[in-house]
Design a protein around this motif. Sequence first.
Motif, PDB file in Angstrom:
ATOM      1  N   UNK A 108     -26.370  -3.253   8.510  1.00 49.35           N
ATOM      2  CA  UNK A 108     -26.397  -1.745   8.475  1.00 49.35           C
ATOM      3  C   UNK A 108     -27.677  -1.089   8.831  1.00 49.35           C
ATOM      4  N   UNK A 109     -27.647   0.037   9.445  1.00 53.28           N
ATOM      5  CA  UNK A 109     -28.747   0.605   9.769  1.00 53.28           C
ATOM      6  C   UNK A 109     -29.426   1.051   8.529  1.00 53.28           C
ATOM      7  N   UNK A 110     -30.802   1.183   8.566  1.00 53.66           N
ATOM      8  CA  UNK A 110     -31.677   1.697   7.183  1.00 53.66           C
ATOM      9  C   UNK A 110     -30.957   3.114   6.989  1.00 53.66           C
ATOM     10  N   UNK A 111     -30.462   4.190   7.872  1.00 58.86           N
ATOM     11  CA  UNK A 111     -30.183   5.369   7.333  1.00 58.86           C
ATOM     12  C   UNK A 111     -28.944   5.637   7.155  1.00 58.86           C
ATOM     13  N   UNK A 112     -28.016   4.203   6.947  1.00 56.72           N
ATOM     14  CA  UNK A 112     -26.735   4.314   6.506  1.00 56.72           C
ATOM     15  C   UNK A 112     -26.613   3.925   5.145  1.00 56.72           C
ATOM     16  N   UNK A 113     -27.920   3.806   4.444  1.00 55.42           N
ATOM     17  CA  UNK A 113     -27.921   3.519   3.035  1.00 55.42           C
ATOM     18  C   UNK A 113     -28.194   4.626   2.235  1.00 55.42           C
ATOM     19  N   UNK A 114     -27.406   5.193   1.282  1.00 55.86           N
ATOM     20  CA  UNK A 114     -27.765   6.202   0.440  1.00 55.86           C
ATOM     21  C   UNK A 114     -28.346   5.237  -1.089  1.00 55.86           C
ATOM     22  N   UNK A 115     -29.064   5.964  -1.815  1.00 53.89           N
ATOM     23  CA  UNK A 115     -29.535   5.183  -3.077  1.00 53.89           C
ATOM     24  C   UNK A 115     -29.256   6.158  -4.266  1.00 53.89           C
ATOM     25  N   UNK A 116     -28.891   5.643  -5.379  1.00 50.18           N
ATOM     26  CA  UNK A 116     -28.416   6.426  -6.777  1.00 50.18           C
ATOM     27  C   UNK A 116     -29.150   5.779  -7.943  1.00 50.18           C
ATOM     28  N   UNK A 140     -20.968  -6.827   4.252  1.00 48.56           N
ATOM     29  CA  UNK A 140     -20.456  -7.483   5.690  1.00 48.56           C
ATOM     30  C   UNK A 140     -19.073  -6.405   6.177  1.00 48.56           C
ATOM     31  N   UNK A 141     -18.446  -6.213   4.893  1.00 47.05           N
ATOM     32  CA  UNK A 141     -17.215  -5.473   5.476  1.00 47.05           C
ATOM     33  C   UNK A 141     -17.697  -3.841   5.947  1.00 47.05           C
ATOM     34  N   UNK A 142     -18.503  -3.518   5.354  1.00 51.05           N
ATOM     35  CA  UNK A 142     -18.940  -2.276   5.837  1.00 51.05           C
ATOM     36  C   UNK A 142     -19.590  -2.058   7.114  1.00 51.05           C
ATOM     37  N   UNK A 143     -20.580  -3.193   7.120  1.00 53.73           N
ATOM     38  CA  UNK A 143     -21.222  -3.116   8.393  1.00 53.73           C
ATOM     39  C   UNK A 143     -20.122  -3.394   9.424  1.00 53.73           C
ATOM     40  N   UNK A 144     -19.435  -4.321   9.486  1.00 50.13           N
ATOM     41  CA  UNK A 144     -18.262  -4.591  10.364  1.00 50.13           C
ATOM     42  C   UNK A 144     -17.700  -3.282  10.886  1.00 50.13           C
ATOM     43  N   UNK A 145     -17.286  -2.500   9.953  1.00 44.12           N
ATOM     44  CA  UNK A 145     -16.677  -1.029  10.126  1.00 44.12           C
ATOM     45  C   UNK A 145     -17.436  -0.081  10.503  1.00 44.12           C
ATOM     46  N   UNK A 146     -18.700  -0.340  10.525  1.00 43.17           N
ATOM     47  CA  UNK A 146     -19.757   0.744  11.157  1.00 43.17           C
ATOM     48  C   UNK A 146     -19.656   1.870  10.070  1.00 43.17           C
ATOM     49  N   UNK A 147     -19.888   1.788   8.647  1.00 48.05           N
ATOM     50  CA  UNK A 147     -19.709   2.520   7.718  1.00 48.05           C
ATOM     51  C   UNK A 147     -21.087   2.733   7.213  1.00 48.05           C
ATOM     52  N   UNK A 148     -21.191   3.471   5.922  1.00 50.47           N
ATOM     53  CA  UNK A 148     -22.158   3.730   5.059  1.00 50.47           C
ATOM     54  C   UNK A 148     -22.144   3.157   3.705  1.00 50.47           C
ATOM     55  N   UNK A 149     -23.249   3.158   3.032  1.00 52.39           N
ATOM     56  CA  UNK A 149     -22.839   2.519   1.739  1.00 52.39           C
ATOM     57  C   UNK A 149     -23.966   3.346   0.583  1.00 52.39           C
ATOM     58  N   UNK A 150     -23.299   3.388  -0.564  1.00 45.74           N
ATOM     59  CA  UNK A 150     -24.418   3.969  -1.661  1.00 45.74           C
ATOM     60  C   UNK A 150     -24.786   2.780  -2.462  1.00 45.74           C
ATOM     61  N   UNK A 151     -25.884   2.658  -2.670  1.00 44.29           N
ATOM     62  CA  UNK A 151     -26.753   1.616  -3.392  1.00 44.29           C
ATOM     63  C   UNK A 151     -27.090   2.177  -4.935  1.00 44.29           C
ATOM     64  N   UNK A 152     -26.090   1.800  -5.886  1.00 43.56           N
ATOM     65  CA  UNK A 152     -26.524   2.353  -7.261  1.00 43.56           C
ATOM     66  C   UNK A 152     -27.178   1.120  -8.146  1.00 43.56           C
ATOM     67  N   UNK A 153     -28.033   1.887  -8.870  1.00 45.87           N
ATOM     68  CA  UNK A 153     -28.817   0.693  -9.831  1.00 45.87           C
ATOM     69  C   UNK A 153     -27.719   0.801 -11.245  1.00 45.87           C
ATOM     70  N   UNK A 154     -27.683  -0.421 -11.393  1.00 44.95           N
ATOM     71  CA  UNK A 154     -26.947  -0.963 -12.701  1.00 44.95           C
ATOM     72  C   UNK A 154     -27.496  -1.730 -13.553  1.00 44.95           C
ATOM     73  N   UNK A 155     -27.644  -1.986 -14.872  1.00 46.84           N
ATOM     74  CA  UNK A 155     -28.407  -3.062 -15.505  1.00 46.84           C
ATOM     75  C   UNK A 155     -27.613  -4.219 -15.580  1.00 46.84           C
TER      76      UNK A 155
END
Length: 289
Positions: free
Chosen positions: A177-185, A127-142
Amino acid sequence: MQLVVGEDTLDLTNTSLVMGVLNRTPDSFYDKGSYFAFDAFLKKAEALVLEGADILDVGGVKAGPGDEVTEEEELDRVVPAVEALSKRFDVLISVDTWRARVIEESLSAGARIGNDISGFADPGYLDAVAKARGAVVATHIRLRPRVKDPNPIYSDLIGEVKDFLMARVKMAEEAGLPPLSVMIDVGFDLGKTTEQSLALFDATEEFARLGYALLVSASNKGFLGESLGLDINSRREASLAAVALSMIRGARIFRVHDVRGTRRVVDTLSAIFDPKEWGQRFKEHKSLD
């Protein structure tokens, strides 16, 4: 192959983004706190920008086990640093944090990307990132950051990591967040053995085909060292080889310690391959689905 950060759309068809690691931690696994002091931190940032960094990734807490760092301590380490960087340099600023309040205040200070290795465990993060119109990295962790995971077991490693990442992409989209504002790791070494990290690396093309900008964070990681019997100070060439191979296989963002070397690798590959060929190769990969 695009990344959207607010009003900016970055075309990654025939180029890559180099994300320089910039720690404000006294116990980071690689630099051992060399840039914890504020002046040293700023000098390191300037060096990374001169070497060709597109993104500066600021971290106030290391991912692995260590002494407790409170939220207030992390804020004190990160927010003034982000503010100083945003005033000095015309590059994207990312913050390596899993805390919603830290990313919220960092975005207000000038950051534009939230790099969260927890998989968005803090409910207010997206919510914080979307409000600021930023982007995110989604990372896998177990498990979760800062927790040892000595015996990770998967019934379907590639499938489970894919499912986890796509679930986080959906969470981000539902937060606005727009789909293209998400990076994956895929999260090398985060709840993975060396063999598991190598298997994920081998599947780079599969993750690139998911349609989101793929970030590779292999720089000086343990799986490279253990594979080749190299200590922490002897992994430069292995790290650059990982950048080259993963770029050829579709990755476009590289979180690294050696910005100069990585910049030369990715620019060389971009010069060798015609933009149309990159685009055609990616279309062919997509058609395999």
